[in-house]
Design an enzyme around this catalytic site. Structure first.
Site, short mmCIF file in Angstrom:
data_model
loop_
_atom_site.label_atom_id
_atom_site.label_comp_id
_atom_site.label_asym_id
_atom_site.label_seq_id
_atom_site.Cartn_x
_atom_site.Cartn_y
_atom_site.Cartn_z
N HIS A 43 0.81 -1.22 0.00
CA HIS A 43 0.00 0.00 0.00
C HIS A 43 0.84 1.26 0.00
O HIS A 43 0.53 2.24 -0.68
CB HIS A 43 -0.91 0.02 1.22
CG HIS A 43 -1.80 -1.17 1.29
ND1 HIS A 43 -2.46 -1.55 2.41
CD2 HIS A 43 -2.12 -2.05 0.34
CE1 HIS A 43 -3.14 -2.64 2.15
NE2 HIS A 43 -2.95 -2.96 0.91
N CYS B 52 -1.98 -0.61 -19.93
CA CYS B 52 -1.81 0.29 -18.78
C CYS B 52 -0.91 -0.26 -17.67
O CYS B 52 -0.86 0.29 -16.59
CB CYS B 52 -3.18 0.65 -18.19
SG CYS B 52 -4.01 -0.72 -17.40
C1 PEP Z 1 -1.91 -4.38 -14.06
O1 PEP Z 1 -2.10 -5.46 -13.50
O2 PEP Z 1 -1.14 -4.22 -15.01
C2 PEP Z 1 -2.60 -3.17 -13.58
C3 PEP Z 1 -2.51 -2.04 -14.24
O3 PEP Z 1 -3.28 -3.25 -12.43
P1 PEP Z 1 -2.62 -3.30 -10.98
O4 PEP Z 1 -1.17 -3.00 -11.15
O5 PEP Z 1 -3.35 -2.29 -10.18
O6 PEP Z 1 -2.89 -4.71 -10.59
#
Ligand code: PEP
Ligand code: MG
Length: 746
Positions: free
Chosen positions: A363, A676
């Site tokens: 976190h 992303c």
């Molecule tokens: C991912 O898994 O690439 C993502 C963007 O989500 P998180 O990093 O929040 O799991």
């Protein structure tokens, strides 16, 4: 032994204190101390060895050994019996030193005639300062009482050393003044220079010795009582479902009620230690044990004891966590660990963060990333070494922290920072320019966000919108479930700040490492593969529906874009989407304005989804590739596990082929697709993704400049040819070939 009874101990400590408090150079004090100890312990020899550097102990004073050997005799840590004491942080007590394993003959000292040997570490809060030794000719082991008496003496020496009493010519180099470098793991990239700000400042014990043990015992008892009441109150307040916090507080209570702990502290007081020094003596022992205990559970409990000791020290000394110290101009926060809420309270005031614990996906790291503050985790022992206001450099590129750095290090660091700043300026100049390759391919640049504090970057980075808004931060940083009205308020502010730019809200992605403090945690053997994200949302739709309602209301007629995380197969997406449709109907029935347009997308974070039926790609309004999770599941390599998380290259040909396949399937269905994950913000990786057909990337705002800078210099057809050639050549990764290609660019 002459007098190691409690009153004998007290007398010795009183004389020691007077010697240490007196005027004169360090050498004279050390000589007096060894004389005093030998005399009052009835031993022929007393010697003090101090740590010269991290590896070497030096005989600094002796009563009974040859004086010529002082400052001449040196031992490595682990060498001889003295070195063994320093290495293990445990006493060595033998009646026949010369035939004890590890004994090293040092003719210059003349010690071979001494048979009995008792050596004890001089350590403060787990930090080794030196070794105290008494020896005698007579062949007999020292009694427990003798050992205890000398332990108390070693404790006072350590405390006085901390206060500077042994510093100077012949003695120690001043503690906490030399340069130290720490290696850790990068939680958030970036560099920072500033001054140390300790989240929990060290309590300074100014009175290690007491003349009035009864009064000290009473003070200790009162403080323990206050501590116990405090822990009970905390226990009452904690959510019964929060097992972790309950465990910690139960452990606190167990220690606070532990007779053994209290008895040992009372014993130390009756031997002349002040209440504070008695607490620290136990704390030191716990820290020493921590260094050798591999068992995770035991280590946790020792940490708990350490925390509890700190609380007790604060009560005793009246030094609260707010010591009155003023936060420096460029604060770099140092802590063992810190919760996301506390970190948010500090906010952007901080220039950098260094933690002893934590994880790259924890976190604190999520918040540090959102605030774009360089973060290093796993910087072992830094809280014991750093003092408030110390000069500190955080290198969040290399994962290195320089505490009290030398001038040469500062110069090199500043050069590096200046180069980074110049590059930032160059990147800022590209703000209004398109991310267009030299052969005319345009890439849409979006940013990732998760806090209101991120939104100003939308303007400054030139991003076209928010490609990923992680909604879990508002849930993670609170002590209780946020109300629907609060969520609506936040989402509405986000949309206001976006001024009509697209914001892709991702519904709650909890579970795995993201555990809500107020929800009943699940004991799962593999949480990353467990009950998380959309799985929780579909099984217990209450919170998801609540969130969807808040989003619809926040949109208040404006376009709304929502995506679901962690979709493994088509039906999960369909069900999630049905929830959106139902909530829209419900909101309409309640008379609330509906969004002018609603788009519902899916995050593709599991390889299975790449092979789902065509209908999935057609139903989804858009797809966002969550590369962090996709990569971890594709290679079966835990993104949180330092040993494997970098083991497989993102530019591995298999992974790139998967990306290419996903893009093809989206293109076939005419469904927009973007990427992303963190890799989108790495220029080389971003370029390869574009070569695989992606035309939209979402990344941290700070990465937009560097990625754009590269894309604008690349001829995509050439890059693609290089990649394709590498892919058919049998290479595991296209990285070497692409790196070579980059060298040809101007
Ligand atoms: C991912 O898994 O690439 C993502 C963007 O989500 P998180 O990093 O929040 O799991
Ligand atoms: Mg993910």
């Amino acid at each position: 032994m002459v007098d190691t009874t409690k009153s004998g101990s007290r007398k010795l400590l009183g004389r020691l204190r007077d010697t240490l408090a007196g005027e004169g150079p360090a050498q004279e004090r050390l000589d007096n101390i060894t004389h005093l100890i030998a005399d009052s312990m009835g031993a022929e020899v007393c010697s003090i060895y101090l740590l010269r550097d991290a590896e070497t102990l030096e005989l600094c004073a002796t009563e009974g050994l040859k004086q010529e050997s002082v400052h001449q005799t040196r031992l490595r840590i682990g060498e001889g019996l003295v070195g063994r004491v320093a290495k293990t942080a445990q006493p060595v007590n033998t009646d026949d030193a010369p035939s004890t394993k590890g004994f090293r003959f040092m003719p210059e000292t003349g010690e071979e005639i001494f048979s009995s040997f008792l050596g004890l570490p001089i350590q403060r809060l787990g930090e080794m300062l030196g070794v105290l030794v008494v020896q005698s000719k007579e062949k007999r082991a020292f009694f427990d009482d003798d050992v205890y008496a000398l332990e108390v003496v070693a404790m006072v020496l350590a405390e006085m050393a901390e206060l500077g009493a042994l510093t100077g010519e012949g003695g120690m180099t001043a503690p906490h003044q030399h340069a130290v470098m720490f290696h850790g793991t990068v939680g958030q990239e970036g560099v920072a220079e500033g001054q140390v700000w300790l989240h929990e400042p060290r309590v300074v014990v100014t009175n290690p010795v007491t003349d009035d043990p009864d009064a000290e015992t009473e003070r200790l008892e009162e403080a323990i009582e206050q501590l116990r009441v405090g822990v009970d109150q905390m226990l009452k307040r904690v959510n019964p479902a929060d097992k972790d916090q309950r465990d910690v507080l139960d452990a606190y209570r167990m220690f606070a009620n532990s007779r053994g702990w209290r008895r040992r502290m009372q014993d130390s007081i009756s031997r002349g230690l002040s209440a504070e020094a008695a607490v620290e003596k136990e704390q030191s022992a716990a820290r020493a044990r921590l260094q050798s205990v591999p068992d995770a559970y035991l280590r946790e409990r020792l940490h708990d004891l350490d925390d509890l000791s700190n609380r007790l020290l604060r009560i005793l000394s009246g030094q609260g966590s707010e010591t009155g110290a003023e936060m420096p101009k460029d604060p770099i926060l140092i802590a063992r660990s810190i919760g996301p809420g506390e970190l948010l309270d500090y906010g952007r005031k901080l220039k950098g963060i260094v933690l002893e614990e934590g994880s790259v996906g924890g976190h604190a790291a999520i918040v540090a990333r959102a605030l774009a503050i360089p973060l290093i985790v796993h910087a072992e022992r830094i809280t014991g070494e750093a003092l408030n206001s110390d000069h500190i450099l955080v290198d969040g590129e290399q994962g290195v922290v320089h505490l009290r750095p030398d001038d040469s290090v500062v110069t090199a660091f500043r050069d590096k920072t200046a180069m980074a700043t110049a590059a930032q300026l160059r990147f800022a100049g590209l703000r209004g320019q398109p991310a267009e390759t030299t052969d005319g391919v345009n890439v849409d640049m979006y940013m990732n966000a998760g806090l209101m504090a991120d939104l100003p970057s939308l303007e400054s980075s030139g991003a076209e919108g928010v490609g990923l808004f992680r909604t879990e931060l508002q849930f993670l940083t609170r002590n209780q479930m946020p109300k629907r009205s609060e969520l609506k308020e936040i989402y509405s502010r986000v949309l206001n700040a976006a001024h009509g730019k697209r914001v892709q809200f991702r519904t709650l992605d909890i579970g795995s490492d993201k555990v809500l403090p107020y929800m009943k945690p699940n004991d799962e053997p593999n949480p990353a593969l467990g009950w998380r994200a959309i799985r929780v949302g579909l099984d217990k739709p209450g919170v998801m529906r609540w969130q969807l309602q808040a989003l619809i209301r926040a949109a208040n007629g404006r376009p709304l874009t929502v995506m679901f995380p962690f979709i493994a197969q088509f039906d999960e997406f369909r069900e999630g989407r049905d929830h959106v449709m139902r909530e829209l109907d419900r909101e309409a029935a309640l008379g609330h304005p509906l969004p002018e347009k609603v788009e519902v997308g899916a995050m593709l974070e599991m390889p299975s989804l790449a092979f789902s039926p065509r209908q999935f790609f057609e139903l989804a309004d858009f797809i966002s590739i969550g590369g962090n999770d996709l990569k971890q599941f594709f290679f079966a390599a835990d993104r949180e596990n330092e040993r494997v998380r970098r083991r497989y290259d993102t530019l591995n040909v298999s992974f790139l082929s998967l990306i290419e396949r996903i893009v093809e399937r989206c293109d076939d269905a005419n469904t927009p697709v973007s990427f992303c994950g963190e890799d989108a913000g790495r220029p080389l990786e971003a370029m390869c993704f574009v070569a695989m057909g992606l035309r939209s990337l979402s990344m941290r705002p700070a990465s937009i400049g560097p990625v754009k800078h590269l894309l604008r210099r690349v001829n995509l057809a050439d890059a693609k040819a290089v990649i394709d050639e590498a892919r058919v050549s049998g290479s595991m990764s296209v990285r070497p070939a692409v790196t070579e290609y980059l060298k040809t660019l101007v």
